[in-house]
Design a protein around this motif. Structure first.
Motif, PDB file in Angstrom:
ATOM      1  N   LYS A   2       0.983 -14.609  -5.685  1.00 21.19           N
ATOM      2  CA  LYS A   2       1.060 -13.330  -6.372  1.00 21.19           C
ATOM      3  C   LYS A   2       0.091 -13.311  -7.553  1.00 21.19           C
ATOM      4  N   SER A   5       1.304 -15.048 -10.667  1.00 20.12           N
ATOM      5  CA  SER A   5       1.246 -16.515 -10.613  1.00 20.12           C
ATOM      6  C   SER A   5      -0.143 -17.007 -11.007  1.00 20.12           C
ATOM      7  N   LEU A 140      -7.385 -13.323  -4.014  1.00 20.68           N
ATOM      8  CA  LEU A 140      -6.640 -12.071  -4.117  1.00 20.68           C
ATOM      9  C   LEU A 140      -7.411 -10.911  -3.496  1.00 20.68           C
ATOM     10  N   GLN A 144      -5.847  -9.071  -0.409  1.00 23.49           N
ATOM     11  CA  GLN A 144      -5.455  -7.681  -0.573  1.00 23.49           C
ATOM     12  C   GLN A 144      -6.339  -6.723   0.214  1.00 23.49           C
ATOM     13  N   ARG A 163       6.066  -5.032   3.716  1.00 23.37           N
ATOM     14  CA  ARG A 163       6.819  -5.772   2.709  1.00 23.37           C
ATOM     15  C   ARG A 163       7.261  -4.834   1.597  1.00 23.37           C
ATOM     16  N   CYS A 165       8.681  -4.240  -2.560  1.00 24.66           N
ATOM     17  CA  CYS A 165       8.056  -4.521  -3.856  1.00 24.66           C
ATOM     18  C   CYS A 165       8.269  -5.958  -4.312  1.00 24.66           C
ATOM     19  N   HIS A 166       9.222  -6.666  -3.699  1.00 28.18           N
ATOM     20  CA  HIS A 166       9.478  -8.066  -4.042  1.00 28.18           C
ATOM     21  C   HIS A 166       8.689  -9.028  -3.157  1.00 28.18           C
ATOM     22  N   GLY A 167       7.896  -8.465  -2.245  1.00 28.22           N
ATOM     23  CA  GLY A 167       7.108  -9.296  -1.350  1.00 28.22           C
ATOM     24  C   GLY A 167       7.870  -9.776  -0.133  1.00 28.22           C
TER      25      GLY A 167
END
Length: 254
Positions: A2, A5, A140, A144, A163, A165-167
């Protein structure tokens, strides 16, 4: 990985580089003071006069092990701490009834002390942070690429996954998955009933009831997990839209 992270790790490495740099600077200051202490101690051991002479200063400078200090450090009568320079501890010279309290000072700027410090660990952390930043940006961007964000839902074309919003992956049934992909790829997220039926059930003469059941079961999932709504579009089809957009439309109609 993420984005948050990647940012946390980058900040950790930067903070480590700053900490290592500051620690190296303080270690250099300590080494300078220790060098002045030992040089002054050796100078006083050889001293015969009860006053400071140019020879005293020259002798003191010869005992300094850090070459950069030899033009910046002097011996003086003890004056105590000086906020603008580094100083050794006060030492007392005694010969018979004569005594003298002296101290050495070093006029070292921040750049001088920093240049004498060991910044290899700080540099290593800095290089790691820059390397991590470069790798994170590339990762990323690639990760993405081909992603679509709609409401609270993210669709990744690479693995055809939906997915929240929390993945976490949204577990659609195969038919629900196909219908959601049709919505994602459709212009304005709008599909006619005929197109849906022909695509999902090409061999079924009348799939209206099947489509209605599929839509009815899909609506609560996309509403709860995706922040989206499937809206009937004038009886001719369905449109996938966000909850916020649906509320605005209702407000305009009212």
């Amino acid at each position: 990985m993420k984005p948050i992270s990647a940012v946390v790790v980058f900040l950790f490495l930067i903070c480590s580089a700053v900490w290592a740099s500051v620690d190296g600077y303080h270690c250099a200051e300590t080494a300078i003071v220790q060098d002045m202490n030992q040089a002054l101690s050796k100078t006083l051991a050889q001293k015969r006069e009860a006053w400071i002479t140019p020879d005293t200063i020259e002798n003191y400078r010869q005992h300094l092990q850090i070459a950069a200090l030899r033009r910046r450090s002097v011996v003086s009568y003890a004056l105590g701490e000086d906020a603008h320079s580094l100083c050794s501890r006060q030492m007392k010279w005694r010969s018979g009834s004569r005594s003298l309290r002296v101290q050495s000072y070093a006029d070292c700027s921040f750049a001088t002390v920093w240049g004498l410090s060991d910044q290899r660990l700080s540099f290593a952390f800095l290089m790691l942070s820059l390397g991590w930043m470069a790798v994170s940006i590339v990762y990323l961007r690639r990760h993405q690429a081909g992603r679509l964000v709609l409401g609270k839902m993210v669709y990744a074309a690479s693995d055809r996954s939906f997915r929240d919003c929390h993945g976490e992956r949204i577990a659609f049934t195969p038919m629900q998955q196909q219908l959601m992909e049709l919505f994602i790829n459709a212009s304005n997220r709008k599909l006619t009933k005929a197109f849906i039926c022909e695509t999902l059930w090409p061999k079924k003469p009348d799939a209206s009831e099947t489509l209605y059941t599929l839509i009815r079961r899909l609506k609560p999932i996309v509403s709860e997990r995706c922040g989206l709504k499937i809206v009937a579009d004038r009886g001719d089809g369905y449109r996938l839209t966000s909850d916020l957009a649906s509320k605005k439309e209702k407000d305009c109609l009212s």
